[in-house]
Design an enzyme around this catalytic site. Sequence first.
Site, PDB file in Angstrom:
ATOM      1  N   ASP A   1      26.213  18.075 106.488  1.00 38.55           N
ATOM      2  CA  ASP A   1      26.069  18.751 105.206  1.00 38.55           C
ATOM      3  C   ASP A   1      26.816  17.950 104.137  1.00 38.55           C
ATOM      4  O   ASP A   1      27.957  17.513 104.365  1.00 38.55           O
ATOM      5  CB  ASP A   1      26.630  20.172 105.297  1.00 38.55           C
ATOM      6  CG  ASP A   1      26.313  20.979 104.050  1.00 38.55           C
ATOM      7  OD1 ASP A   1      25.251  21.600 104.014  1.00 38.55           O
ATOM      8  OD2 ASP A   1      27.134  20.967 103.113  1.00 38.55           O
ATOM      9  N   ILE A   2      26.169  17.717 102.985  1.00 34.48           N
ATOM     10  CA  ILE A   2      26.803  16.969 101.893  1.00 34.48           C
ATOM     11  C   ILE A   2      27.870  17.857 101.246  1.00 34.48           C
ATOM     12  O   ILE A   2      27.601  19.007 100.895  1.00 34.48           O
ATOM     13  CB  ILE A   2      25.756  16.537 100.852  1.00 34.48           C
ATOM     14  CG1 ILE A   2      24.676  15.661 101.518  1.00 34.48           C
ATOM     15  CG2 ILE A   2      26.412  15.788  99.702  1.00 34.48           C
ATOM     16  CD1 ILE A   2      23.551  15.295 100.589  1.00 34.48           C
TER      17      ILE A   2
ATOM     18  N   GLU B   1      20.725  20.554 101.396  1.00 34.93           N
ATOM     19  CA  GLU B   1      21.537  19.342 101.554  1.00 34.93           C
ATOM     20  C   GLU B   1      21.992  19.138 102.988  1.00 34.93           C
ATOM     21  O   GLU B   1      22.909  18.359 103.253  1.00 34.93           O
ATOM     22  CB  GLU B   1      22.765  19.406 100.628  1.00 34.93           C
ATOM     23  CG  GLU B   1      23.815  20.446 101.017  1.00 34.93           C
ATOM     24  CD  GLU B   1      23.539  21.816 100.435  1.00 34.93           C
ATOM     25  OE1 GLU B   1      24.476  22.602 100.338  1.00 34.93           O
ATOM     26  OE2 GLU B   1      22.377  22.097 100.064  1.00 34.93           O
TER      27      GLU B   1
END
Length: 831
Positions: A532-533, A576
């Site tokens: 996950d960003i 994301e």
Amino acid sequence: MKFAILRLTCAFLVASAFLSFCLPSRASEENDLFKAGLDLQKKGKVDQAVSLYLAAVKKNPKHLPSLQSLCHILIVKGNPDRAYAFCTAAASLDSKNAALHNNLGILHTMRNQVDLAIESFKKAIRIAPDYAPPRENLAFLYSRLGIVDAAIEQYEKLAKLAPRSVSHRLAVAKLQLARGERKKAEEALSQALAISPDNMEANLLLADLLAARGDTQGALNLYDRLLRSNPESREAHMGRGKTLLTLKRWREARSEFAWVGSRAPNDLEARQLQLSAEQQVFEHQKRVLFIAIGASAVLIGIIVAFLFKKKGRQKVAETHLARDFGAKLKEPRDAEGTVGFILDYLSEYLECPHNAAFLTDHGRKRLTLSIQNLPARLQRDLPMAVEEVERMLAVKGCRPFTMAQLTRDLVYQFAFPKLRDRLKDLPVQLFVPLAQRGGRGERKLLALLALGTSDPKISKKMFRDIKEKKMPILTELIDVASDALEDLNLYLLSVQDELTRIFNKRAFLDRLTEELKKVEKYHQPCSLLMMDIDHFKDWNDRYGHPQGDIVLRDVAEQIRLSLREGIDILARYGGEEFAAILPATPEDAALSAAERTRERIANYKSGELPEEVTISIGIATYPTHARSDTQLVKLADIALYYSKRHGRNRCTPFSQIPDSERITADDSTVTRRDTSTDSLGRILPALAQAWERIQGEITKAARERYSVSFVAVAPRDDAQQNVPILLQAFKVIQENIRLLDFVVQHRGRYLILVLPEFGAEDVVEPAKELVDLLGKTPMGLHKDTRPFCAGIAVFPDYAIDPDRIVEACVRGLLQAQKGEERVVLVTDQAN
């Protein structure tokens, strides 16, 4: 007394001799079994011989001849695991047996244990330096691994051991040819021919070498000698034809290729060369025709008829060429591989050594450079005007256009505004667009090919050939290529994320199921990375969604570059969040891959990104941590959010999370909420809301020809149905189904399970187990258990209309509630 002892001793010796004569010893039994097995093996009865060898080993596990025979037979039968057991047992009894160590090396090779195989072959060579098989096996293994020097060394030693052997010198020559050492290869071939002057393979290789270095007459003499000894040699005919082409002896070359084509009608290379020779012969015949026009009107008629006949043959050859081209395009490739094959094929057909290929990115309105074979490198992508490109395709179609047309025609200039300026100094003269064909919608450009040559004379000849002879077949080839590329793009759209060009969530779920099946088959672990960003929402709020799209594309590309190409599977899981499947990877190796990925992204710099980007990663391994695909995703997600809660920009394996923090997603949505105040619609979508997904699943099942089962579930006592009970039932169901399955609620009273790839013969028993499990599970606020039942209807066995299938499974549920059955499968539409 002495005489008594003497008499007893003599009696004992006589009795021993008698017993040894009358009763065969154990050793003789083993040897008899071995000899009987050997006789059967010589007669070709291998399975019976194996039984006797096994009986001998059972009587004496250290019976070396039987162990050796079993090892050899099982290697030949392709059973490396059993052969390995017998071979190691024999080697422990006779550690100085070179043949046994050679067999061990073969077994290690079959099991992909390369280092152990090399060591076994080397040990066999140390024991018996003059024993050839281990050297041959070692040389072959080195060749396969690309260790050319070591392979050549072993083949040269084999040649010294067998001075009259040709095969070893041929192997040395092939390795030297692959490395470009033509002089050394020619020397090795000369040595081989000195031993066996009539060796076909050595003569062919030497002839090809002579032709490559320009000694065409010497090559022709050698091919002629080969054909005298073997008139049916395809390689000799092809080599002679190619040499005649270089000497411009078109008719003779055409005869050679026609001979090959008559024996092998599907030989694409022979057909292409025959077509080229036909064209040259045709040109020569036209010149002869114009000279003979004034001689006689009758002669003119005969020659014209002859030319039409030749054109007919050429048309047939062109038709075969297009058909073979289409067949080659059906072989599995990715988009870049397909465009590369098309580019190579057209470049060879048009004789253009310089070329480049651009794939279209409609989202970014760019031509993305995919392949280039140009003297100067192109560093950037090219802009395109999407509306003008569509106008160009509507007006001009998919016809090729030239650099001169691009310069003076505004339609092409507006469609590709920077193309001429970027390529004007490069040897590119012809452009070939590949686009969607037919249909009522807008036509989209799929790819643009650029081809050319640096020789002006060849360039003029190319345009003249295209205009006069090649345009019809070139147009047909372009149409075939466009269709193949469009089919590939349609497939990729169904499995790829449009923004990042990696797998989408549905494709990821399909691949995860496949990889976990391989785990059960091959007993190798499989790890999952959930990524996950960090602070992506803040990034979007600060810089805007277009900048966020750039972040997603760049992060996806960096993750892809850090994983193993062709092995690991990367997908965009949603928003994301990314997921990567690492086949045959335990937890420690997965952690190393995750750290490598995290560091690559943290250190990534780009002019399009105003600040650094980091990611958090969670790791889970099957079957170490999870026993199902659903649980594996859940545990990797838990590990991911542990990384997010503890500082971000870090990697966390599930095994390193304290027990107190291992809270599942289901616990957070059901257990920790007051389910007595929840409505079913806040947790589960209604049937109407999920109808698009159900219709999509039915469409895919119809296309790929698999079944979909619909299971309606509810408590038997309809009056006792309430929201908490159904919510608790949903939690139990969710923990026991696959990722591909999904649940919806119908009328607030029933749970409908949709199970792709489950047919009528597969679904009944799992449905019974599920309702039994629901009946044994306490339902929330109610202390008493509730007996559950289910109704089932299957697509397409019952019907192809989803409405009718849902109605049928609910009708089966009502029938089960009224009767004694736990599960009712509805098969008759009259029920």
